[in-house]
Write a protein that holds these residues in place. Structure first.
Motif, PDB file in Angstrom:
ATOM      1  N   CYS A 131      11.151 -18.404  10.200  1.00  0.00           N
ATOM      2  CA  CYS A 131      10.396 -17.565  10.061  1.00  0.00           C
ATOM      3  C   CYS A 131      11.187 -16.161  10.453  1.00  0.00           C
ATOM      4  CB  CYS A 131       9.137 -17.451  10.980  1.00  0.00           C
ATOM      5  SG  CYS A 131       7.763 -18.493  10.341  1.00  0.00           S
ATOM      6  N   LYS A 132      12.032 -16.192  11.440  1.00  0.00           N
ATOM      7  CA  LYS A 132      12.786 -15.372  11.906  1.00  0.00           C
ATOM      8  C   LYS A 132      14.052 -14.928  10.643  1.00  0.00           C
ATOM      9  CE  LYS A 132      16.238 -13.562  15.195  1.00  0.00           C
ATOM     10  NZ  LYS A 132      17.147 -13.913  16.331  1.00  0.00           N
ATOM     11  N   LYS A 133      14.488 -15.998  10.102  1.00  0.00           N
ATOM     12  CA  LYS A 133      15.282 -15.742   8.940  1.00  0.00           C
ATOM     13  C   LYS A 133      14.781 -14.983   7.838  1.00  0.00           C
ATOM     14  CE  LYS A 133      17.704 -19.244   8.174  1.00  0.00           C
ATOM     15  NZ  LYS A 133      18.701 -20.461   7.866  1.00  0.00           N
ATOM     16  N   SER A 134      13.492 -15.553   7.574  1.00  0.00           N
ATOM     17  CA  SER A 134      12.704 -14.612   6.453  1.00  0.00           C
ATOM     18  C   SER A 134      12.198 -13.289   6.635  1.00  0.00           C
ATOM     19  CB  SER A 134      11.445 -15.579   5.954  1.00  0.00           C
ATOM     20  OG  SER A 134      11.801 -16.815   5.746  1.00  0.00           O
ATOM     21  N   THR A 146      12.804  -4.276   7.861  1.00  0.00           N
ATOM     22  CA  THR A 146      13.957  -3.406   8.752  1.00  0.00           C
ATOM     23  C   THR A 146      13.651  -3.620  10.155  1.00  0.00           C
ATOM     24  OG1 THR A 146      14.031  -2.034   6.950  1.00  0.00           O
ATOM     25  CG2 THR A 146      14.837  -1.501   9.210  1.00  0.00           C
ATOM     26  N   ILE A 147      14.401  -4.510  11.022  1.00  0.00           N
ATOM     27  CA  ILE A 147      14.114  -4.698  12.354  1.00  0.00           C
ATOM     28  C   ILE A 147      15.357  -5.077  12.937  1.00  0.00           C
ATOM     29  CG2 ILE A 147      13.621  -7.162  12.011  1.00  0.00           C
ATOM     30  CD1 ILE A 147      11.783  -7.240  14.169  1.00  0.00           C
ATOM     31  N   ARG A 148      15.641  -4.682  14.254  1.00  0.00           N
ATOM     32  CA  ARG A 148      16.901  -5.068  14.977  1.00  0.00           C
ATOM     33  C   ARG A 148      16.708  -6.396  15.897  1.00  0.00           C
ATOM     34  NH1 ARG A 148      16.116   0.490  15.623  1.00  0.00           N
ATOM     35  NH2 ARG A 148      15.291   0.020  17.969  1.00  0.00           N
ATOM     36  N   GLU A 149      17.654  -6.583  16.320  1.00  0.00           N
ATOM     37  CA  GLU A 149      17.345  -8.050  16.883  1.00  0.00           C
ATOM     38  C   GLU A 149      16.654  -7.681  18.522  1.00  0.00           C
ATOM     39  OE1 GLU A 149      17.895 -12.136  17.887  1.00  0.00           O
ATOM     40  OE2 GLU A 149      18.765 -11.129  15.910  1.00  0.00           O
ATOM     41  N   ASN A 150      17.047  -6.544  18.936  1.00  0.00           N
ATOM     42  CA  ASN A 150      16.417  -6.515  20.485  1.00  0.00           C
ATOM     43  C   ASN A 150      14.807  -5.997  20.246  1.00  0.00           C
ATOM     44  OD1 ASN A 150      16.475  -3.509  19.335  1.00  0.00           O
ATOM     45  ND2 ASN A 150      17.442  -2.846  20.872  1.00  0.00           N
ATOM     46  N   GLN A 151      14.522  -6.012  18.970  1.00  0.00           N
ATOM     47  CA  GLN A 151      12.924  -5.780  18.799  1.00  0.00           C
ATOM     48  C   GLN A 151      11.996  -7.067  18.448  1.00  0.00           C
ATOM     49  OE1 GLN A 151      13.935  -2.808  15.344  1.00  0.00           O
ATOM     50  NE2 GLN A 151      12.172  -1.832  16.265  1.00  0.00           N
ATOM     51  N   TRP A 152      12.963  -8.115  18.527  1.00  0.00           N
ATOM     52  CA  TRP A 152      12.465  -9.342  18.012  1.00  0.00           C
ATOM     53  C   TRP A 152      12.285 -10.393  19.434  1.00  0.00           C
ATOM     54  CZ3 TRP A 152      10.423 -11.506  13.733  1.00  0.00           C
ATOM     55  CH2 TRP A 152      10.109 -13.125  13.803  1.00  0.00           C
ATOM     56  N   HIS A 153      10.981 -10.906  19.679  1.00  0.00           N
ATOM     57  CA  HIS A 153      10.789 -12.012  20.726  1.00  0.00           C
ATOM     58  C   HIS A 153      10.515 -13.489  19.947  1.00  0.00           C
ATOM     59  CE1 HIS A 153       6.776 -10.346  19.688  1.00  0.00           C
ATOM     60  NE2 HIS A 153       6.388 -11.662  20.262  1.00  0.00           N
ATOM     61  N   THR A 154      11.378 -14.149  20.581  1.00  0.00           N
ATOM     62  CA  THR A 154      11.139 -15.605  20.286  1.00  0.00           C
ATOM     63  C   THR A 154       9.811 -16.471  20.908  1.00  0.00           C
ATOM     64  OG1 THR A 154      13.357 -15.836  19.438  1.00  0.00           O
ATOM     65  CG2 THR A 154      12.197 -17.857  19.830  1.00  0.00           C
ATOM     66  N   ASP A 155       9.955 -16.222  22.443  1.00  0.00           N
ATOM     67  CA  ASP A 155       8.933 -16.593  23.255  1.00  0.00           C
ATOM     68  C   ASP A 155       8.097 -15.542  23.817  1.00  0.00           C
ATOM     69  OD1 ASP A 155       7.600 -17.961  24.955  1.00  0.00           O
ATOM     70  OD2 ASP A 155       9.071 -18.878  26.139  1.00  0.00           O
ATOM     71  N   ILE A 156       6.786 -15.854  23.219  1.00  0.00           N
ATOM     72  CA  ILE A 156       5.764 -14.494  23.712  1.00  0.00           C
ATOM     73  C   ILE A 156       5.701 -14.425  25.155  1.00  0.00           C
ATOM     74  CG2 ILE A 156       3.748 -16.171  23.467  1.00  0.00           C
ATOM     75  CD1 ILE A 156       2.422 -13.424  22.004  1.00  0.00           C
ATOM     76  N   LEU A 168       0.936  -1.133  -0.029  1.00  0.00           N
ATOM     77  CA  LEU A 168       0.073   0.046  -0.151  1.00  0.00           C
ATOM     78  C   LEU A 168       0.505   1.252   0.081  1.00  0.00           C
ATOM     79  CD1 LEU A 168      -2.742  -1.175   2.479  1.00  0.00           C
ATOM     80  CD2 LEU A 168      -3.198  -0.625   0.015  1.00  0.00           C
ATOM     81  N   GLY A 169       2.239   1.061   0.354  1.00  0.00           N
ATOM     82  CA  GLY A 169       2.951   2.090   0.128  1.00  0.00           C
ATOM     83  C   GLY A 169       3.027   3.172   1.379  1.00  0.00           C
ATOM     84  N   ILE A 170       2.771   2.536   2.538  1.00  0.00           N
ATOM     85  CA  ILE A 170       2.381   2.982   3.797  1.00  0.00           C
ATOM     86  C   ILE A 170       3.573   3.154   4.566  1.00  0.00           C
ATOM     87  CG2 ILE A 170       1.141   3.387   6.024  1.00  0.00           C
ATOM     88  CD1 ILE A 170      -1.354   2.330   4.571  1.00  0.00           C
ATOM     89  N   ASN A 171       4.117   4.477   4.833  1.00  0.00           N
ATOM     90  CA  ASN A 171       5.308   4.555   5.902  1.00  0.00           C
ATOM     91  C   ASN A 171       4.985   3.492   7.168  1.00  0.00           C
ATOM     92  OD1 ASN A 171       6.483   6.370   4.199  1.00  0.00           O
ATOM     93  ND2 ASN A 171       5.386   8.036   5.111  1.00  0.00           N
ATOM     94  N   THR A 172       6.035   2.783   7.495  1.00  0.00           N
ATOM     95  CA  THR A 172       5.702   1.803   8.464  1.00  0.00           C
ATOM     96  C   THR A 172       7.037   1.846   9.484  1.00  0.00           C
ATOM     97  OG1 THR A 172       4.310   0.445   7.215  1.00  0.00           O
ATOM     98  CG2 THR A 172       5.202  -0.563   9.369  1.00  0.00           C
ATOM     99  N   LYS A 173       6.683   1.750  10.878  1.00  0.00           N
ATOM    100  CA  LYS A 173       7.950   1.697  11.772  1.00  0.00           C
ATOM    101  C   LYS A 173       7.835   0.436  12.791  1.00  0.00           C
ATOM    102  CE  LYS A 173       9.937   3.791  15.799  1.00  0.00           C
ATOM    103  NZ  LYS A 173      10.096   4.825  16.754  1.00  0.00           N
ATOM    104  N   ILE A 174       8.412  -0.575  12.594  1.00  0.00           N
ATOM    105  CA  ILE A 174       8.238  -1.877  13.130  1.00  0.00           C
ATOM    106  C   ILE A 174       8.648  -1.898  14.688  1.00  0.00           C
ATOM    107  CG2 ILE A 174       8.943  -4.247  13.630  1.00  0.00           C
ATOM    108  CD1 ILE A 174       8.936  -4.475  10.579  1.00  0.00           C
TER     109      ILE A 174
END
Length: 384
Positions: free
Chosen positions: A67-70, A76-86, A51-57
């Motif tokens: 899934c993490k690899k893909s 665009t995401i940094r390691e500290n923004q990712w959680h493996t175990d919710i 949709l061309g919408i500006n997005t900040k994860i």
């Protein structure tokens, strides 16, 4: 349960207003602060991209390493923004920092305990963690996607627990509807439950279906007998607007959110079934698979996360087309074709094995249904 069933009816579909396809965003330059759990390969992220919408994860996460690899290869995401175990994610740190939160928690069938039928009755389920995240970070809007069976399970009692949790425990204005991908531009019969929660009370109706202009064949890598095939460029230009289709063939860079431009190429022999397996797929009459067994469907069957293991036409999608090589054998869909039939264009990078790619596609949310929801709700209203 009668009051809950009312929401999931034709009356909950916007058939009188402007079609979601033609809706314009009120704040096209807004930025959406997006958070996801059970993120998979990022269907909502890709919908916003199309949709061309500006997005900040803000944050994302999934327990599956592939899934993490893909995800990291495509967004665009940094390691500290990712959680493996919710279970280990403390979302209170993101309170007031999330506009849209999306996820499709795997919903184990859980029993109803006592009369409360609310948050406490979801102990031990991953849905409980999704609801906790909503409560902690308080997004302006959330989208919870799940299989239609969740809505029907235990005569609706399971869904009553989920609904009441979102409404009473989380404090959101909750809407829900069963939507099918084939009604929103993708030739796949895939019905899912889409629950939307708004922090403020909101008048919302779900996007109305649109005519399906494409067939499954149009999404195949090697199929040329298509209205959208350009033999001079050896490519397919899928556009629902005939006038725009002509322009797209001349200027593919003018691709719109609901256009698909696919190169046509040969499919490797490894995707074709051996003669023995092909005969097994086509054999008639078992208790599970009745005749006639059909291949080459115009609308695909629901893509499965375990397609690499399945070998029955009553379960999987099989095609016989490979005009480029003159082969008329039976073959399974390629991972790229599966991604296309989930709404991911060819710029989506496949960085995992085919086995993992099939699983990722089969577990994803259909991007085009999310696009319809984002346009219908004018997601930019909720951005910054």
């Amino acid at each position: 349960m009668t009051d809950l069933n009312i929401q999931n009816t034709e009356e909950n579909i916007d058939k009188e207003g402007i079609s979601w396809v033609d809706r314009e965003f009120s704040r096209p330059d807004a930025t959406i602060r997006l958070a996801t759990s059970f993120s998979g390969i990022g269907a909502i992220e890709y919908a916003l991209k199309r949709l061309g919408i500006n997005t900040k994860i803000v944050f994302a996460g999934d327990i599956d390493a592939n899934c993490k690899k893909s995800y990291f290869a495509n967004y665009t995401i940094r390691e500290n923004q990712w959680h493996t175990d919710i279970h280990e994610l403390d979302a209170t740190q993101y309170k007031g920092k999330v506009d849209l939160f999306v996820g499709g928690a795997p919903c184990q069938a859980f029993s109803i305990v006592g009369e409360q039928r609310g948050f406490e009755d979801t102990r031990g389920t991953l849905f409980r963690e999704f609801a906790r995240i909503v409560k902690e970070c308080q997004p302006k809007v959330f989208i919870f996607e799940n299989v239609q069976g969740l809505f029907k399970h235990d005569q609706g009692r399971t869904w009553e627990v989920v609904y009441n949790t979102f409404k009473d425990y989380c404090g959101y204005d909750v809407h829900f509807q069963l939507l099918n991908a084939r009604d929103y531009g993708i030739p796949q019969t895939r019905e899912r439950l889409y629950c939307m929660g708004f922090r403020e009370e909101t008048e919302f109706k779900y996007p109305a279906p649109i005519p399906l202009k494409y067939k499954m064949y149009d999404f195949l890598e090697d199929y040329t007998d298509s209205d959208y095939y350009d033999s001079d460029k050896n490519a397919k230009y899928l556009s629902g607007d005939k006038k725009h289709l002509k322009e797209l063939r001349i200027h593919p860079e003018k691709e719109r959110f609901n256009d698909f431009v696919f190169p046509v190429r040969e499919v490797e022999d490894k995707y074709y079934l051996s003669e023995k397996v092909a005969k097994y797929v086509l054999c008639p009459g078992t208790k599970t698979f009745k005749t006639p067994i059909k291949t080459d469907l115009e609308i695909a069957r629901p893509l499965l996360h375990s397609m690499h293991k399945m070998h029955r036409a009553g379960v999987d999608n099989y095609v016989t087309y490979n005009k480029a090589k003159g082969i008329d054998g039976l073959r399974k869909l390629t991972p790229r074709e599966c991604f296309r039939l989930m709404g991911f264009k060819d710029d989506f990078k496949q960085v995992v094995s085919n086995t993992a790619a099939y699983m990722e596609a089969g577990n994803s949310i259909v991007v085009d249904v999310l696009i319809a929801l984002l346009k219908q709700m004018d997601v930019t209203k909720y951005g910054i």
